[in-house]
Design a protein around this motif. Structure first.
Motif, mmCIF file in Angstrom:
data_model
loop_
_atom_site.group_PDB
_atom_site.id
_atom_site.type_symbol
_atom_site.label_atom_id
_atom_site.label_comp_id
_atom_site.label_asym_id
_atom_site.label_seq_id
_atom_site.Cartn_x
_atom_site.Cartn_y
_atom_site.Cartn_z
ATOM 1 N N VAL A 201 0.950 -1.271 0.092
ATOM 2 C CA VAL A 201 -0.080 -0.051 0.106
ATOM 3 C C VAL A 201 0.940 1.284 -0.001
ATOM 4 O O VAL A 201 0.639 2.295 -0.784
ATOM 5 C CB VAL A 201 -0.996 0.093 1.193
ATOM 6 N N THR A 204 2.512 1.820 -3.391
ATOM 7 C CA THR A 204 1.539 2.008 -4.330
ATOM 8 C C THR A 204 1.035 3.610 -4.263
ATOM 9 O O THR A 204 1.061 4.259 -5.248
ATOM 10 C CB THR A 204 0.435 1.428 -4.100
ATOM 11 N N ALA A 225 -12.662 -5.578 -12.538
ATOM 12 C CA ALA A 225 -13.506 -5.587 -11.263
ATOM 13 C C ALA A 225 -14.635 -6.728 -11.390
ATOM 14 O O ALA A 225 -15.078 -6.826 -12.602
ATOM 15 C CB ALA A 225 -14.444 -4.089 -11.081
ATOM 16 N N VAL A 326 -12.691 -8.303 -2.324
ATOM 17 C CA VAL A 326 -11.783 -7.250 -2.625
ATOM 18 C C VAL A 326 -11.640 -7.225 -4.173
ATOM 19 O O VAL A 326 -11.534 -6.108 -4.692
ATOM 20 C CB VAL A 326 -10.272 -7.748 -1.855
ATOM 21 N N LEU A 329 -14.964 -5.318 -5.496
ATOM 22 C CA LEU A 329 -14.764 -3.885 -5.004
ATOM 23 C C LEU A 329 -13.692 -2.965 -5.461
ATOM 24 O O LEU A 329 -13.791 -1.924 -5.752
ATOM 25 C CB LEU A 329 -14.954 -3.713 -3.506
ATOM 26 N N ALA A 330 -12.396 -3.756 -5.570
ATOM 27 C CA ALA A 330 -11.365 -2.862 -5.695
ATOM 28 C C ALA A 330 -10.187 -3.520 -6.788
ATOM 29 O O ALA A 330 -8.974 -3.156 -6.730
ATOM 30 C CB ALA A 330 -10.472 -2.583 -4.388
ATOM 31 N N LEU A 333 -7.809 -1.367 -8.556
ATOM 32 C CA LEU A 333 -6.963 -0.484 -8.070
ATOM 33 C C LEU A 333 -5.338 -1.477 -7.914
ATOM 34 O O LEU A 333 -4.297 -0.582 -7.884
ATOM 35 C CB LEU A 333 -7.343 -0.338 -6.480
ATOM 36 N N ALA A 334 -5.644 -2.885 -8.151
ATOM 37 C CA ALA A 334 -4.470 -3.411 -8.112
ATOM 38 C C ALA A 334 -3.509 -3.095 -9.218
ATOM 39 O O ALA A 334 -2.403 -3.544 -9.090
ATOM 40 C CB ALA A 334 -4.794 -4.973 -8.234
ATOM 41 N N GLN A 336 -2.256 -0.475 -9.955
ATOM 42 C CA GLN A 336 -1.464 0.654 -9.394
ATOM 43 C C GLN A 336 -0.217 0.198 -8.672
ATOM 44 O O GLN A 336 0.399 0.885 -8.149
ATOM 45 C CB GLN A 336 -2.365 1.822 -8.667
#
Length: 549
Positions: A201, A204, A225, A326, A329-330, A333-334, A336
């Protein structure tokens, strides 16, 4: 609460904590192992969600976590390396269903006991070699320099040294920072459960502002997603994947047996490994339709599950479900996540797997066959595709077993010391006139050891009036080779006027002696049956010999 009644509320709380912990640790691991396998990180996440959840319901072990493991990932890479990039997903899903089919077959055939023929020395060499491949394979992502995909990874490292000037300082800084953060967070008790996730995190968030040129996951793969749409594996690819799929199945099952034996059930018993086999097999078969990679039991993940406080198999079910949430929902985002950050974590995991000096030193000091088997297996992992190295390991394990058992097979002399007890001594080279010699076979008796056993028997040539008693307790399924050997020895013994007596003979063994004609050569009066009392038949034979009966 009545005695013996389980506190389900307490168990659920413990399982939620354990499931959350393993999910947080497993997300970066799943993506990293997917990179090791040469596949999109999304397939690693799908495997962490579906295979873990399905496996929690089907395996025999309460705590066993089924996932894409580090060793499997390296093996998958060696299978997929020659496959065109556009065909990798279809090949991966067929590989998953084939691995599952083999695992299921092993379980239904109750082949769990066969894994004992893969020695610890071979397994240590294999895991150490696979871990080194993980480290070497991630040097490119760590440094930002694209390494050649050589079959021998050590040559790729030499290429990196020659092109040290092409290393990207920003990428190397991100990777080393990630490693430092992981090591630092592990020293803080309250942060250990997120010691892998937090550095990811932080890296990132840091990279766009400080190191904008560093490669991201999104540069090599799209992370959509939502959950995957079901696929039908292309069964036309099966013929070309049968041999590597069998190797992957063997690797996965050996790892799973190690988990089962190392981590007992809540009541202290060892789970049925054959049920674990069938459970993992069905899991992989079902998961292949959900875009998952081959999965097996992971020792490190299972140990973390237990350490995090898991009490029932619900912990793994919760872990898989949380990873699925995860992804839904996200997932994007992985994209990045910096590749050097994932590489740093994988290199750290690989180094920790390699660093097992106590095990390596013990094998090297105390087992000469194991020493060379470990070394040969390690070398094979570096010069052969990893899925074939396991075949090398299996053959070496069998060779160690055969050589060791053959060397240990011999005949020993039993010297009475009173009270029905005996002292073992080396068997004499020759029989002595008018002397009673009591013998017993030491070691395994099968066709490969018969020659060594026969050479250990004392020679009767030149002796007169000697009596030989050979104790055969526990020898039931010896095969016709032993019957023929006893017949030959009886003929040699009686030719000089000596006597051979067999004691502790099982009735089933006698049937073989009769059918092969060996009993006639020995004489029925010279055969004494075994009783439930150990050595009772031997003592009776000694008394008969001393009385001249």
């Amino acid at each position: 609460m009545p005695a013996g009644e389980k506190d389900w509320g307490k168990s659920l709380r413990a399982d939620i904590i354990a499931g959350t912990t393993t999910a947080l640790v497993g997300i970066p691991q799943a993506m990293g192992f997917a990179l090791v396998a040469g596949i999109s990180p999304i397939y690693g996440l799908y495997t962490a969600a579906f295979s873990t959840a399905i496996g929690s319901l089907l395996t025999g072990s309460t705590y066993l976590k089924v996932m894409l493991s580090n060793v499997l990932a390296v093996s998958i890479f060696s299978v997929l390396a020659p496959v065109p990039e556009t065909d990798v997903p279809a090949t991966l899903f067929v590989l998953t269903i084939l691995v599952g089919a083999f695992q299921l077959g092993f379980g239904l055939l109750r082949a769990g006991s066969l894994t004992r023929f893969i020695s610890n020395a071979v397994l240590t060499g294999f895991v150490t070699g696979a871990a080194l491949l993980i480290v070497l394979g991630q040097l490119g992502n760590l440094t930002g320099y694209e390494l050649p995909r050589d079959a021998i990874q050590i040559l790729a490292m030499l290429d990196l040294i020659r092109h040290a000037g092409d290393i990207q300082p920003e990428a190397l800084a991100v990777g080393l920072l990630t490693i430092a953060l992981v090591l630092g967070f592990r020293r803080v008790p309250h942060l250990r459960s997120v010691a892998l996730l937090l550095p990811i995190v932080i890296a990132t968030l840091l990279v766009p502002a400080v190191f904008p040129g560093v490669a991201l996951v999104g540069d090599i793969s799209t992370i959509p997603a939502g959950l995957p749409a079901p696929v039908i594996p292309d069964l036309a690819l099966i013929p070309g994947l049968l041999v590597p799929a069998l190797a992957l199945a063997i690797i996965g099952l050996v790892m799973a047996v190690g988990v089962t034996e190392a981590i007992p059930e809540p009541d202290g018993t060892i789970a049925d490994v054959n049920r674990d086999f069938t459970g993992q097999g069905v899991t992989n078969i079902l998961a292949s339709f959900l875009q998952c990679a081959p999965a097996s039991g992971s020792l490190s993940a299972t140990a973390l599950n237990v350490a995090a406080g898991a009490e029932t198999r619900a912990a793994n079910l919760i872990s898989g479900a949380l990873v699925g949430v995860v992804v839904v929902l996200a997932g994007p985002l992985a994209e990045q996540i910096p590749l050097p950050a994932l590489a740093g974590i994988l290199i750290l995991i690989g180094i920790e797997l390699i660093y097992q000096p106590h095990e390596i030193v013990c094998i090297w000091k105390y087992s000469r066959p194991g020493r060379w088997a470990m070394l040969a297996t390690f070398i094979s992992t570096q010069v052969l595709p990893l899925q074939y190295s396991i075949y090398v390991g299996v053959l070496l394990s069998l060779a160690i077993y055969l050589v060791t058992s053959t060397r240990e097979a011999s005949v020993v002399r039993l010297v009475p010391v009173g009270g029905g007890m005996f002292r073992e001594e080396p068997a004499p080279g020759r029989l002595v006139d008018d002397t009673l010699t009591v013998l017993s076979i030491s070691g395994s008796v099968y066709f490969a050891t018969l020659r060594a056993i026969e050479r250990s028997l004392p020679s009767p040539e030149g002796a007169e009036g000697a009596v030989v008693i050979l104790a055969l307790r526990g020898r039931v399924e010896a095969g016709t080779g032993l019957f023929r050997m006893l017949e030959r020895y009886a003929r040699r013994v009686t030719a000089g006027g000596n006597r051979l007596i067999l004691a502790e003979v099982d009735p089933r063994f006698l049937a073989g002696l009769v059918e092969t004609g060996a009993a006639a050569e020995i004489g029925r009066d010279n055969i004494f049956f075994a009783t439930p009392v150990v050595w009772e038949s031997l003592m009776e034979a000694i008394r008969a010999a001393e009385a001249g009966a």
